[in-house]
Write an enzyme that holds these catalytic residues in place. Structure first.
Site, PDB file in Angstrom:
ATOM      1  N   ALA A 126       0.807  -1.223   0.000  1.00 43.33           N
ATOM      2  CA  ALA A 126       0.000   0.000   0.000  1.00 43.33           C
ATOM      3  C   ALA A 126       0.840   1.273   0.000  1.00 43.33           C
ATOM      4  O   ALA A 126       0.399   2.308   0.473  1.00 43.33           O
ATOM      5  CB  ALA A 126      -0.942  -0.029   1.198  1.00 43.33           C
ATOM      6  N   ASN A 194       3.626  -4.257   7.213  1.00 42.98           N
ATOM      7  CA  ASN A 194       4.374  -5.005   6.198  1.00 42.98           C
ATOM      8  C   ASN A 194       5.108  -4.062   5.258  1.00 42.98           C
ATOM      9  O   ASN A 194       6.186  -4.371   4.760  1.00 42.98           O
ATOM     10  CB  ASN A 194       3.424  -5.881   5.376  1.00 42.98           C
ATOM     11  CG  ASN A 194       2.959  -7.091   6.152  1.00 42.98           C
ATOM     12  OD1 ASN A 194       3.686  -8.053   6.291  1.00 42.98           O
ATOM     13  ND2 ASN A 194       1.750  -7.031   6.685  1.00 42.98           N
ATOM     14  N   HIS A 224       0.329   6.246   4.154  1.00 39.20           N
ATOM     15  CA  HIS A 224       1.772   5.983   4.269  1.00 39.20           C
ATOM     16  C   HIS A 224       2.509   7.071   3.509  1.00 39.20           C
ATOM     17  O   HIS A 224       2.276   7.250   2.309  1.00 39.20           O
ATOM     18  CB  HIS A 224       2.130   4.623   3.652  1.00 39.20           C
ATOM     19  CG  HIS A 224       1.465   3.457   4.300  1.00 39.20           C
ATOM     20  ND1 HIS A 224       1.739   3.044   5.587  1.00 39.20           N
ATOM     21  CD2 HIS A 224       0.533   2.605   3.831  1.00 39.20           C
ATOM     22  CE1 HIS A 224       1.002   1.979   5.872  1.00 39.20           C
ATOM     23  NE2 HIS A 224       0.258   1.696   4.830  1.00 39.20           N
TER      24      HIS A 224
HETATM   25  N1  LIG Z   1       2.336  -6.708   1.841  1.00 34.95           N
HETATM   26  C1  LIG Z   1       1.441  -5.874   2.296  1.00 34.95           C
HETATM   27  O1  LIG Z   1       1.452  -4.681   1.979  1.00 34.95           O
HETATM   28  C2  LIG Z   1       0.357  -6.381   3.190  1.00 34.95           C
HETATM   29  C3  LIG Z   1      -0.759  -5.584   3.475  1.00 34.95           C
HETATM   30  C4  LIG Z   1      -1.747  -6.097   4.288  1.00 34.95           C
HETATM   31  C5  LIG Z   1      -1.612  -7.353   4.861  1.00 34.95           C
HETATM   32  N2  LIG Z   1      -0.500  -8.093   4.613  1.00 34.95           N
HETATM   33  C6  LIG Z   1      -0.307  -9.422   5.217  1.00 34.95           C
HETATM   34  O2  LIG Z   1      -0.913 -10.412   4.417  1.00 34.95           O
HETATM   35  C7  LIG Z   1      -1.326 -11.514   5.238  1.00 34.95           C
HETATM   36  C8  LIG Z   1      -2.803 -11.842   4.975  1.00 34.95           C
HETATM   37  O3  LIG Z   1      -3.607 -10.701   5.282  1.00 34.95           O
HETATM   38  P1  LIG Z   1      -5.212 -10.798   5.320  1.00 34.95           P
HETATM   39  O4  LIG Z   1      -5.711  -9.404   5.478  1.00 34.95           O
HETATM   40  O5  LIG Z   1      -5.691 -11.635   4.187  1.00 34.95           O
HETATM   41  O6  LIG Z   1      -5.394 -11.606   6.690  1.00 34.95           O
HETATM   42  P2  LIG Z   1      -6.687 -12.442   7.175  1.00 34.95           P
HETATM   43  O7  LIG Z   1      -6.552 -12.525   8.637  1.00 34.95           O
HETATM   44  O8  LIG Z   1      -7.925 -11.872   6.586  1.00 34.95           O
HETATM   45  O9  LIG Z   1      -6.465 -13.902   6.535  1.00 34.95           O
HETATM   46  C9  LIG Z   1      -5.404 -14.749   6.916  1.00 34.95           C
HETATM   47  C10 LIG Z   1      -5.821 -16.201   6.718  1.00 34.95           C
HETATM   48  O10 LIG Z   1      -4.692 -17.047   7.017  1.00 34.95           O
HETATM   49  C11 LIG Z   1      -5.232 -18.248   7.581  1.00 34.95           C
HETATM   50  N3  LIG Z   1      -4.148 -18.983   8.273  1.00 34.95           N
HETATM   51  C12 LIG Z   1      -3.604 -18.729   9.475  1.00 34.95           C
HETATM   52  N4  LIG Z   1      -2.625 -19.637   9.737  1.00 34.95           N
HETATM   53  C13 LIG Z   1      -2.544 -20.456   8.662  1.00 34.95           C
HETATM   54  C14 LIG Z   1      -1.733 -21.569   8.321  1.00 34.95           C
HETATM   55  N5  LIG Z   1      -0.758 -22.005   9.127  1.00 34.95           N
HETATM   56  N6  LIG Z   1      -1.949 -22.187   7.137  1.00 34.95           N
HETATM   57  C15 LIG Z   1      -2.919 -21.765   6.299  1.00 34.95           C
HETATM   58  N7  LIG Z   1      -3.718 -20.703   6.557  1.00 34.95           N
HETATM   59  C16 LIG Z   1      -3.531 -20.047   7.717  1.00 34.95           C
HETATM   60  C17 LIG Z   1      -6.339 -17.752   8.497  1.00 34.95           C
HETATM   61  O11 LIG Z   1      -7.241 -18.788   8.836  1.00 34.95           O
HETATM   62  C18 LIG Z   1      -6.958 -16.658   7.631  1.00 34.95           C
HETATM   63  O12 LIG Z   1      -8.025 -17.162   6.834  1.00 34.95           O
HETATM   64  C19 LIG Z   1      -1.069 -11.083   6.691  1.00 34.95           C
HETATM   65  O13 LIG Z   1       0.156 -11.632   7.148  1.00 34.95           O
HETATM   66  C20 LIG Z   1      -0.940  -9.578   6.599  1.00 34.95           C
HETATM   67  O14 LIG Z   1      -0.073  -9.047   7.599  1.00 34.95           O
HETATM   68  C21 LIG Z   1       0.461  -7.630   3.771  1.00 34.95           C
END
Ligand SMILES: NC(=O)c1ccc[n+]([C@@H]2O[C@H](COP(=O)([O-])OP(=O)(O)OC[C@H]3O[C@@H](n4cnc5c(N)ncnc54)[C@H](O)[C@@H]3O)[C@@H](O)[C@H]2O)c1
Length: 273
Positions: A126, A194, A224
């Protein structure tokens, strides 16, 4: 259009994983196909398979998902994220990683990808300016800061803030919640920052990078702001991000950035720097 469509597996059926899965089915259907979805929570897998109206994509294990894809999308919120990514890279599958904070000190995974002639893709997320920051950091950089502003509800239940005694519901004015380096930022805000890790990895300026996190009841978006100064000149970028409807901790642009990164990878295209 490529002759053979890349097979995509999505691990994590939450906010980001679900939206990327939809896009693979719709906007990206000419360059790739969804061959698997997996989540530790089986109900989420079943629900997403039903919504997508696709048969036989629900996988009962990570190993099964990896076997059935060319590129794995990592969108989990897990303690063992690094292990999940490592398993795919060891099987010579490419990985598009969303949990960038978990990769901050994971040089071993980048080496593994290189050794296995595969790809570890990191979307910009983002923030804006990663293209220029990568180029500018080839020469001397004097300053690099990231100032992140989030509404209180996007930081709800953060253990670091609870421990520090911040009462988010009763904050009345703009408040600095964190001012420090990227390692601490990622440790204290694993679900919120992140982009700090992305910035550190793109610039290779981990020790120079200063991170500030602010909140205020007046903030309506996740913003940001990046400031950089060096041999190249100066740079200021700012994104005002709408939260993802399915998860207020995630910015919608982060999801779109993941989808665009996947699209470029599938098309063998690389635009910018
Ligand atoms: N790169 C970026 O800019 C950015 C931005 C936002 C979020 N993120 C990251 O992306 C990831 C996902 O975000 P989100 O908003 O979809 O989160 P979310 O909480 O909506 O979804 C995460 C999913 O992972 C599943 N999960 C947890 N442990 C697991 C495992 N061991 N194996 C399989 N599935 C598992 C959960 O059940 C859940 O459905 C997070 O780590 C978040 O920090 C990155």
């Amino acid at each position: 259009m490529p002759a053979k469509k890349l097979k995509i597996g999505v691990v994590g059926c939450g906010a980001i994983g679900s939206r990327i899965a939809y896009s693979v089915k719709k906007e990206l259907k000419n360059c790739c196909q969804l061959t698997g979805i997996y989540d530790i929570d089986i109900r989420k897998v079943e629900e997403l398979q039903k919504k997508l109206k696709l048969k036989n994509i629900a996988k009962s294990s990570l190993e099964e998902l990896i076997r059935n894809c060319d590129c794995m999308i990592e969108a989990v919120n897990a303690k063992n994220t690094k292990t999940i990514i490592k398993k795919a890279l060891m099987s010579k599958k490419s990985v598009l990683a969303m949990s960038v904070g978990k990769l901050l000190n994971a040089a071993d995974l980048f080496r593994l990808a290189q050794k296995n002639h595969t790809h570890l893709l990191i979307p910009s997320g983002a923030i804006a300016g990663i293209d220029a920051i990568k180029a500018a950091s080839l020469k001397t950089v004097k300053k690099l800061t990231l100032t992140t502003r989030k509404p209180p509800r996007g930081l709800k239940d953060n253990p670091y803030l609870v421990q520090k005694g911040f009462d988010l519901e009763n904050i009345k004015k703009e408040t600095v919640l964190f001012d420090g380096n990227v390692n601490e930022a990622v440790k204290c805000f694993p679900q919120n920052i992140n982009v700090a890790a992305t910035l550190a990895m793109a610039s290779h300026l981990k020790t120079k990078l200063r991170i500030r996190i602010l909140t205020s009841p007046r903030y309506k978006t996740n913003s940001h702001e990046i400031e950089m100064a060096g041999d190249f000149g100066t740079l200021i970028t700012r994104t005002e991000n709408v939260p993802c409807p399915d998860n207020p901790k995630t910015s919608y642009l982060a999801v779109l950035s993941g989808i665009q990164t996947l699209k470029q990878y599938c098309l063998g295209l690389s635009i910018g720097t």
